[in-house]
Design an enzyme around this catalytic site. Structure first.
Site, PDB file in Angstrom:
ATOM      1  N   ASP A  23       5.614   4.986  -7.199  1.00  0.00           N
ATOM      2  CA  ASP A  23       4.687   3.949  -7.645  1.00  0.00           C
ATOM      3  C   ASP A  23       4.833   2.723  -6.757  1.00  0.00           C
ATOM      4  OD1 ASP A  23       2.710   2.825  -9.143  1.00  0.00           O
ATOM      5  OD2 ASP A  23       3.835   2.751 -11.022  1.00  0.00           O
ATOM      6  N   GLY A  24       3.794   1.922  -6.723  1.00  0.00           N
ATOM      7  CA  GLY A  24       3.810   0.678  -5.981  1.00  0.00           C
ATOM      8  C   GLY A  24       3.351  -0.454  -6.869  1.00  0.00           C
ATOM      9  N   GLU A  63       1.257   1.619  -3.085  1.00  0.00           N
ATOM     10  CA  GLU A  63       1.204   2.982  -3.627  1.00  0.00           C
ATOM     11  C   GLU A  63       1.396   4.016  -2.515  1.00  0.00           C
ATOM     12  OE1 GLU A  63       1.083   3.768  -6.708  1.00  0.00           O
ATOM     13  OE2 GLU A  63       0.066   2.190  -7.851  1.00  0.00           O
ATOM     14  N   ASP A  85       0.403   7.447 -10.846  1.00  0.00           N
ATOM     15  CA  ASP A  85      -0.642   6.865 -11.690  1.00  0.00           C
ATOM     16  C   ASP A  85      -1.737   6.205 -10.854  1.00  0.00           C
ATOM     17  OD1 ASP A  85       0.272   4.315 -10.889  1.00  0.00           O
ATOM     18  OD2 ASP A  85       1.613   4.154 -12.600  1.00  0.00           O
ATOM     19  N   HIS A 139       1.554   3.032 -18.104  1.00  0.00           N
ATOM     20  CA  HIS A 139       1.774   2.111 -19.220  1.00  0.00           C
ATOM     21  C   HIS A 139       1.319   2.700 -20.558  1.00  0.00           C
ATOM     22  CE1 HIS A 139       2.433  -0.555 -15.890  1.00  0.00           C
ATOM     23  NE2 HIS A 139       1.175  -0.502 -15.520  1.00  0.00           N
ATOM     24  N   ASP A 151       7.538   2.730 -11.879  1.00  0.00           N
ATOM     25  CA  ASP A 151       6.723   1.540 -12.072  1.00  0.00           C
ATOM     26  C   ASP A 151       7.605   0.302 -12.226  1.00  0.00           C
ATOM     27  OD1 ASP A 151       4.009   0.251 -13.015  1.00  0.00           O
ATOM     28  OD2 ASP A 151       5.468  -0.267 -14.559  1.00  0.00           O
TER      29      ASP A 151
END
Length: 243
Positions: A23-24, A63, A85, A139, A151
């Site tokens: 994730d970024g 990302e 995501d 989330h 995340d």
């Protein structure tokens, strides 16, 4: 989609499939940014992870960098499942990339592909590998534990602008202040909202997306072409991952 992925700590013996997430994060888009990846065991507990700063960058750069760093850290002979995501980063390498290459790294609108250097590097790292990409909504209460960890690690790297990871004996990133996936079950992460994404098909999950009828410009400053997936943001239509 299968392309491949492995792990560099499996040096000998039987090569096993590993589960990973990346994730970024960008605090401002563009703004202080960071990336992170994590490899977990069957229970969803992280066994290896790494995060790093990017200075000022966009969400999309963060990302893609997270995916590039994960692939670079894993040996190219271990099958891998990667959970993400970001629909932009996933579709960039599973859906749009072949067309970009055919068009000489131009979009359907004839414009240069954004973040081409990262996409080219990821394409090189995917060559000869077996990777299954899975989209997981971010989330979510009861969401994917590895994606939630990545995340939080990426967000912490963006704020602190310092590297961290299991190799550095860094403490795990703090829980999200908004809760979310902190209350998730520790059951095997293959269950729940994880959906296999096949090339050419739209990844399901919120927010609702549709194909743009006309070219436009997203809130991040980048344009999108007719036919590209967009979703409604607070200030208009744009890329799903910029929502």
């Amino acid at each position: 989609m299968c392309r491949t992925a492995p792990a560099d700590w499996h040096d000998q013996g039987v090569v096993e499939r590993i589960i990973a997430a990346c994730d970024g994060a960008s605090k401002g888009n563009p703004g202080p940014a960071g990336w992170a990846w994590v490899v977990g065991e069957g229970s969803g507990e992280p066994v290896r992870w790494e995060a790093g700063p990017l200075g000022v960058a966009t969400n999309n750069v963060a990302e893609l960098t997270a995916l590039e760093r994960l692939l670079a850290a894993v040996a190219p002979d271990t099958p891998m499942e990667i959970r993400m995501d970001s629909q932009y980063a996933m579709k960039a390498v599973t859906t749009w990339l072949p067309g970009w290459k055919r068009k000489g790294w131009k979009t359907a609108a004839g414009k240069p592909v954004a973040n081409q250097d990262l996409v080219v590097r990821i394409d090189e790292l995917l060559t000869g590998r077996t990777v299954e990409f899975r989209y997981v909504p971010a989330h979510q209460v009861g969401g994917d534990p590895l994606n939630d960890f990545a995340d939080r690690a990426a967000s912490q790297a963006a704020v602190l602008q310092q590297p961290a990871g299991s190799a550095l004996d860094s403490p795990k990133p703090p829980p999200s202040p908004t809760g979310g996936a902190r209350r998730m079950s520790t059951a095997a992460p293959a269950a729940g909202p994880v959906v296999t994404v096949a090339a050419g098909k739209k990844a399901p999950g919120p927010p609702r997306t549709l194909k743009a009828k006309f070219p436009g410009r997203c809130r991040c400053g980048r344009s999108y072409a007719a036919g590209e997936p967009i979703t409604r943001n607070d200030d208009g239509w744009g890329h799903p991952d910029c929502r």
